[in-house]
Motif scaffolding. Structure first.
Motif, mmCIF file in Angstrom:
data_model
loop_
_atom_site.group_PDB
_atom_site.id
_atom_site.type_symbol
_atom_site.label_atom_id
_atom_site.label_comp_id
_atom_site.label_asym_id
_atom_site.label_seq_id
_atom_site.Cartn_x
_atom_site.Cartn_y
_atom_site.Cartn_z
ATOM 1 N N GLY A 129 0.915 -1.477 0.013
ATOM 2 C CA GLY A 129 -0.001 0.050 -0.065
ATOM 3 C C GLY A 129 0.823 1.310 0.086
ATOM 4 O O GLY A 129 2.091 1.177 0.135
ATOM 5 N N PHE A 158 1.103 -8.537 -7.762
ATOM 6 C CA PHE A 158 0.922 -7.573 -6.832
ATOM 7 C C PHE A 158 -0.563 -7.647 -6.168
ATOM 8 O O PHE A 158 -1.609 -7.254 -7.123
ATOM 9 C CB PHE A 158 1.151 -6.181 -7.316
ATOM 10 N N THR A 160 -2.822 -5.603 -3.793
ATOM 11 C CA THR A 160 -2.920 -4.298 -3.186
ATOM 12 C C THR A 160 -3.977 -4.176 -2.141
ATOM 13 O O THR A 160 -4.673 -4.603 -2.096
ATOM 14 C CB THR A 160 -2.648 -3.213 -4.287
ATOM 15 N N THR A 165 -3.287 2.299 -4.769
ATOM 16 C CA THR A 165 -1.950 1.598 -5.056
ATOM 17 C C THR A 165 -2.129 0.691 -6.368
ATOM 18 O O THR A 165 -0.981 0.811 -7.256
ATOM 19 C CB THR A 165 -1.855 0.623 -3.973
ATOM 20 N N SER A 166 -3.182 0.204 -6.686
ATOM 21 C CA SER A 166 -3.158 -0.554 -8.077
ATOM 22 C C SER A 166 -2.978 0.264 -9.181
ATOM 23 O O SER A 166 -2.279 -0.246 -9.893
ATOM 24 C CB SER A 166 -4.567 -1.308 -8.225
#
Length: 414
Positions: A129, A158, A160, A165-166
């Protein structure tokens, strides 16, 4: 699947005695925690006791596989040891790295970059994050950029904590990116659903057995919260997470001063911290180094009301309703993703009639909608792991659902 789990640990890392190559040896006991030094040392080892939930949730999500927790310090120490990474590569099929606020201006992930560059296996970064959105793209440290470059060039995944954040990681060129929320959210789904059901109850404002969490030693917000909800003869139960090492909460006495009662999880030494004189209620301060003990203690409460995400999540895991006050970008991203009812700090802090406002807010909660949202998020999390190849035993294998869309934001006045 043979999984190397590293990064943020569960409380079980307190039993790690040594590590060599791909082998980790555990003691059959925990170190005693009694003195002032013991308390501070244990908090420093995890940085924030709420982190235990991240490591615990990541480990639970890998249940049914051959999982070994390898401390990250061992991976770092092995960088210069010939053959160490060859042994790790032969012993494991994939690495799961439990993460949190790794993407932030004040932290350079140089060691992480070196470790994952040398680790010859796919890597799953779980729970990553952003701590603060502002200027992150311009202020990302060189070590963290190197960490992202390394993972972009190899097979990496990933998961997230949320949407922002993605999007950031996709902009960085990462190929497999899924917003799934913090892994702690899925540790005990039945408890979480029970807690959401109980939260839709305006009578909770009269509860007196409440866990509070916040930033004692920095601001007086939690003291105000306790005074709003508790009667003058009640006791405020506050759970410490990192205050004794970050927020100038000082345990008085020398290093050997008896400071901790393990059975109750209470700090028993006198404390000194900013705004302490503002208390108008009795107060007990607790800290827990064992999440099972923390949940057992929390299960006796009626409500958790706080400004710490994981301090509320562990109470929900115990089936106790929790209402969070979103204070920063980290909490907002996680709460926006999971869709839990919550208050926005700026609105709550300015509200003159707090108790009436809170009662009205609780009366408007749609518990079933919150549970439906939570269920969709859990399916999304389990499906992402299945897609990576980390099968989820006993969990239905539905057709791939669309990722949950952003939930409604915090309750705001018309």
């Amino acid at each position: 699947m043979r999984i190397l789990l590293t990064g943020i640990p569960s409380y079980l890392q307190r039993t790690v005695a040594s590590a060599s190559g791909a082998t980790v040896r555990h003691r059959p006991y925990f170190d005693d925690i009694r003195s002032k030094k013991d308390v501070i040392d244990q908090v420093k080892k995890i940085a924030n006791t709420g982190n235990y939930l991240i490591g615990e949730g990541a480990g639970q999500a890998l249940k049914g596989h051959d999982v070994t927790y390898v401390p990250f310090w061992h991976l770092a120490n092995s960088l210069s040891q010939p053959g160490a990474y060859d042994e790790l590569s032969q012993a494991f099929d994939i690495c799961v790295f439990a993460s949190a606020n790794l993407l932030r201006p004040g932290y350079s992930a140089d060691l992480e970059a070196q470790v994952f560059e040398k680790l010859k296996m796919p890597v799953v970064v779980m729970g990553i994050g952003i701590q603060k959105k502002a200027n992150l793209r311009d202020e990302l440290p060189a070590g963290t950029q190197k960490f992202l470059d390394v993972l972009r060039a190899k097979e990496s995944y990933f998961l997230t904590r949320g949407y922002f954040t993605s999007e950031f990681l996709k902009e960085q060129g990462m190929k497999f990116v899924r917003p799934t929320g913090c892994p702690s959210l899925y540790f005990n789904p039945d408890g979480m659903r029970q807690a959401l059901t109980k939260l839709a109850n305006p009578e909770l404002v009269e509860s007196q057995k409440i866990a509070f969490g916040g930033y004692l030693g920095s601001v007086a917000d939690t003291i105000v919260d306790a005074h709003v909800l508790l009667k003058p003869d009640s006791t405020a139960h506050y759970v410490i997470q990192d205050e004794v090492v970050v927020y100038n909460m000082n345990i008085q006495g020398d290093d050997a001063t008896p400071a901790y009662d393990a059975p109750s999880g209470r700090i028993v030494a006198p404390l000194e911290y900013k705004h302490q004189e503002k208390w108008q209620r009795k107060n007990d301060l607790h800290v827990f180094f064992d999440t099972n003990r923390w949940r057992t203690w929390a299960s006796q409460l009626d409500l958790s009301f706080g400004r710490r995400f994981h301090g509320c999540i562990i109470t929900m895991q115990a089936g106790v309703p929790s209402l969070m006050i979103a204070v920063d970008d980290r909490m907002r991203e996680m709460l926006e993703f999971i869709g839990f009812p919550h208050l926005e700090a700026g609105i709550w802090n300015r509200e003159a009639q707090k108790k009436a406002y809170l009662k009205e807010f609780l009366s408007t909660i749609d518990a079933q909608a919150s549970i439906d949202r939570y269920n969709a998020c859990e399916i999304n999390f389990r499906t992402a792991l299945n897609d990576i190849g980390i099968q989820q035993p006993g969990f239905p294998q539905p057709a791939k659902p669309a990722a949950p869309q952003p939930a409604a934001r915090a309750h705001e006045p018309a």
